[in-house]
Design an enzyme around this catalytic site. Structure first.
Site, PDB file in Angstrom:
ATOM      1  N   ARG A 188      11.514  -8.223  -3.090  1.00  0.00           N
ATOM      2  CA  ARG A 188      12.080  -6.882  -2.865  1.00  0.00           C
ATOM      3  C   ARG A 188      13.530  -6.921  -3.322  1.00  0.00           C
ATOM      4  O   ARG A 188      14.333  -7.699  -2.799  1.00  0.00           O
ATOM      5  CB  ARG A 188      11.994  -6.500  -1.387  1.00  0.00           C
ATOM      6  CG  ARG A 188      12.883  -5.312  -1.052  1.00  0.00           C
ATOM      7  CD  ARG A 188      12.607  -4.726   0.305  1.00  0.00           C
ATOM      8  NE  ARG A 188      11.339  -4.032   0.316  1.00  0.00           N
ATOM      9  CZ  ARG A 188      10.981  -3.156   1.263  1.00  0.00           C
ATOM     10  NH1 ARG A 188      11.789  -2.893   2.271  1.00  0.00           N
ATOM     11  NH2 ARG A 188       9.821  -2.547   1.207  1.00  0.00           N
ATOM     12  N   HIS A 225       7.384   1.211  -5.962  1.00  0.00           N
ATOM     13  CA  HIS A 225       6.913   0.558  -4.724  1.00  0.00           C
ATOM     14  C   HIS A 225       5.381   0.493  -4.773  1.00  0.00           C
ATOM     15  O   HIS A 225       4.681   1.158  -4.021  1.00  0.00           O
ATOM     16  CB  HIS A 225       7.391   1.382  -3.522  1.00  0.00           C
ATOM     17  CG  HIS A 225       7.358   0.642  -2.218  1.00  0.00           C
ATOM     18  ND1 HIS A 225       6.926  -0.663  -2.091  1.00  0.00           N
ATOM     19  CD2 HIS A 225       7.718   1.032  -0.955  1.00  0.00           C
ATOM     20  CE1 HIS A 225       7.008  -1.038  -0.834  1.00  0.00           C
ATOM     21  NE2 HIS A 225       7.490  -0.038  -0.129  1.00  0.00           N
ATOM     22  N   GLN A 255       3.116  -0.224  -1.534  1.00  0.00           N
ATOM     23  CA  GLN A 255       3.023   0.923  -0.631  1.00  0.00           C
ATOM     24  C   GLN A 255       1.982   1.919  -1.137  1.00  0.00           C
ATOM     25  O   GLN A 255       1.178   2.451  -0.366  1.00  0.00           O
ATOM     26  CB  GLN A 255       4.387   1.612  -0.514  1.00  0.00           C
ATOM     27  CG  GLN A 255       4.369   2.829   0.391  1.00  0.00           C
ATOM     28  CD  GLN A 255       4.145   2.483   1.850  1.00  0.00           C
ATOM     29  OE1 GLN A 255       4.854   1.666   2.404  1.00  0.00           O
ATOM     30  NE2 GLN A 255       3.152   3.085   2.470  1.00  0.00           N
ATOM     31  N   ASP A 291       9.627  11.141   1.557  1.00  0.00           N
ATOM     32  CA  ASP A 291      10.350   9.876   1.750  1.00  0.00           C
ATOM     33  C   ASP A 291      11.804  10.241   2.043  1.00  0.00           C
ATOM     34  O   ASP A 291      12.219  11.398   1.857  1.00  0.00           O
ATOM     35  CB  ASP A 291      10.221   9.020   0.467  1.00  0.00           C
ATOM     36  CG  ASP A 291      10.802   7.616   0.611  1.00  0.00           C
ATOM     37  OD1 ASP A 291      11.045   7.167   1.750  1.00  0.00           O
ATOM     38  OD2 ASP A 291      11.018   6.957  -0.438  1.00  0.00           O
ATOM     39  N   CYS A 320       5.903   6.696   3.900  1.00  0.00           N
ATOM     40  CA  CYS A 320       5.909   5.226   3.809  1.00  0.00           C
ATOM     41  C   CYS A 320       6.655   4.581   4.957  1.00  0.00           C
ATOM     42  O   CYS A 320       6.428   3.411   5.260  1.00  0.00           O
ATOM     43  CB  CYS A 320       6.486   4.786   2.474  1.00  0.00           C
ATOM     44  SG  CYS A 320       8.221   5.204   2.231  1.00  0.00           S
ATOM     45  N   ARG A 378      -1.006  -1.336   4.730  1.00  0.00           N
ATOM     46  CA  ARG A 378      -0.175  -2.257   3.926  1.00  0.00           C
ATOM     47  C   ARG A 378      -0.751  -3.673   4.030  1.00  0.00           C
ATOM     48  O   ARG A 378      -0.821  -4.399   3.045  1.00  0.00           O
ATOM     49  CB  ARG A 378       1.276  -2.271   4.446  1.00  0.00           C
ATOM     50  CG  ARG A 378       2.065  -0.989   4.260  1.00  0.00           C
ATOM     51  CD  ARG A 378       2.370  -0.707   2.815  1.00  0.00           C
ATOM     52  NE  ARG A 378       3.110  -1.787   2.155  1.00  0.00           N
ATOM     53  CZ  ARG A 378       4.432  -1.962   2.190  1.00  0.00           C
ATOM     54  NH1 ARG A 378       5.181  -1.109   2.836  1.00  0.00           N
ATOM     55  NH2 ARG A 378       5.005  -2.960   1.536  1.00  0.00           N
TER      56      ARG A 378
HETATM   57  N1  NVA Z   1      12.710   5.068  -0.968  1.00  0.00           N
HETATM   58  C1  NVA Z   1      12.888   4.167   0.154  1.00  0.00           C
HETATM   59  C2  NVA Z   1      11.589   3.543   0.525  1.00  0.00           C
HETATM   60  C3  NVA Z   1      11.648   2.599   1.698  1.00  0.00           C
HETATM   61  C4  NVA Z   1      10.343   1.923   1.984  1.00  0.00           C
HETATM   62  C5  NVA Z   1      13.933   3.115  -0.190  1.00  0.00           C
HETATM   63  O1  NVA Z   1      13.916   2.626  -1.323  1.00  0.00           O
HETATM   64  O2  NVA Z   1      14.762   2.817   0.659  1.00  0.00           O
HETATM   65  N1   CP Z   2       7.470   1.248   3.716  1.00  0.00           N
HETATM   66  C1   CP Z   2       8.124   0.070   3.633  1.00  0.00           C
HETATM   67  O1   CP Z   2       8.148  -0.592   2.599  1.00  0.00           O
HETATM   68  O2   CP Z   2       8.719  -0.314   4.792  1.00  0.00           O
HETATM   69  P1   CP Z   2       9.761  -1.512   4.988  1.00  0.00           P
HETATM   70  O3   CP Z   2      11.036  -1.109   4.259  1.00  0.00           O
HETATM   71  O4   CP Z   2       9.943  -1.617   6.457  1.00  0.00           O
HETATM   72  O5   CP Z   2       9.200  -2.759   4.376  1.00  0.00           O
END
Ligand code: NVA
Ligand code: CP
Length: 301
Positions: free
Chosen positions: A102, A129, A132, A219, A259, A287
């Site tokens: 990540r 992502h 997800q 989101d 998500c 997930r």
């Molecule tokens: N768009 C959000 C998704 C988190 C799972 C982010 O990138 O923070």
């Molecule tokens: N939806 C998601 O990826 O959650 P986290 O940021 O908690 O991993």
């Protein structure tokens, strides 16, 4: 299919095969049927951003498959002190059987795959992502039974989630509509691809996007790394909210996905969130199952 770097790399058939395996693994877990497909294998999990769901679901998923997950915070790795990705990739490939990462830049994930020699799984970048969205597709199929003749609508920022949902929806034959403020559209190459390969709309009107939708998704207005823009974004995105008024233009049996983490009264009201909590927490649970299927597909001998 050696990596999961982005969903656009996978065919509809490959996505369907992973969803089918995810359903099977979910069934096996619920019925106490062992499924230790990755005994003796190790997965490194590199996190350069925070996580609740991704970290816990990959870690538990790997245990359930009989393997060994290693949580690797970038703050503790030499990568956080400037060791090049190309060296990190070659070193970790000598110890591990797969890496979940990540991070911010998609290029870092692509470079890990380019220089390493083990499967790489994208656990979120600024661009996409995919894990997800595999869970989202699994949840939609569970609740609706099919992807046929469904319209998915995304309300809000054309961010990593919007990019992956657009690809996933179009690949599985759904219609995809996004409502976002001008200047906050999804990736332009992906929008072009979506227009050429399916039914795709990008509009500033939330009502137009949500009209007759079967699935509404949203989101956060400010993603990880955009914390400094949060106040400005609250003004820009005001109105890009899933609320009961917007739900009234969607189909009466429309489902809502998020998500998570969610910001109540920003992108979604608490009322709509709680009314659709069953779907949203199935999505979070899935997930685990979807990612176990990804790991088995990519890492099993
Ligand atoms: N768009 C959000 C998704 C988190 C799972 C982010 O990138 O923070
Ligand atoms: N939806 C998601 O990826 O959650 P986290 O940021 O908690 O991993």
């Amino acid at each position: 299919m050696k990596h999961l770097l982005k969903l656009s790399d996978w065919s509809a058939e490959e996505i369907t095969a992973v969803l089918d395996m995810a359903d099977q693994l979910k069934y096996e877990k619920k019925n106490g049927i062992p499924h230790k497909h990755l005994e003796g294998k190790s997965l490194g999990m590199i996190f350069e951003k925070s996580s609740t769901r991704t970290r816990v679901s990959f870690e538990v998923g790997m245990y359930e498959l009989g393997g060994n997950p290693l949580f690797l915070s970038s703050a503790d790795l030499q990568i956080g002190r400037g060791e090049p990705v190309e060296d990190t990739a070659r070193v970790l490939s000598r110890y591990l059987d797969g890496i979940m990462i990540r991070t911010f830049e998609q290029k870092e994930v692509e470079d890990l795959a380019k220089y390493g020699s083990i499967p790489i799984i994208n656990g979120l970048t600024d661009y996409c992502h995919p894990c997800q969205v595999l869970a989202d597709l699994m949840t939609i199929r569970e609740h609706k039974g099919t992807f046929k003749n469904l319209k998915m609508c995304f309300i809000g920022d054309g961010n990593n989630m919007a990019n992956s949902l657009m690809v996933g929806a179009i690949k599985m034959g759904m219609e995809f509509a996004i409502a976002c403020p001008k200047g906050y559209e999804p990736d332009s190459d992906l929008m072009k691809w979506a227009s050429e390969n399916g039914t795709f709309t990008c509009t500033e009107s939330v009502e137009e996007a949500a009209k007759d939708a079967d699935i509404l998704v949203t989101d956060v207005w400010a993603s990880m790394g955009q914390e400094g823009e949060a106040n400005e974004r609250k003004k820009i995105f005001a109105g890009y909210q899933i609320n009961s008024k917007l739900m009234s233009v969607a189909k009466s049996d429309a489902m809502v996905l998020h998500c998570l983490p969610a910001h109540r009264e920003e992108e979604i009201t608490a009322e709509v969130f709680e009314a659709h909590a069953a779907e949203i927490f199935d999505e979070a649970e899935n997930r685990l199952h979807a990612q176990k299927a990804v790991m088995v597909t990519l890492m099993k001998d």
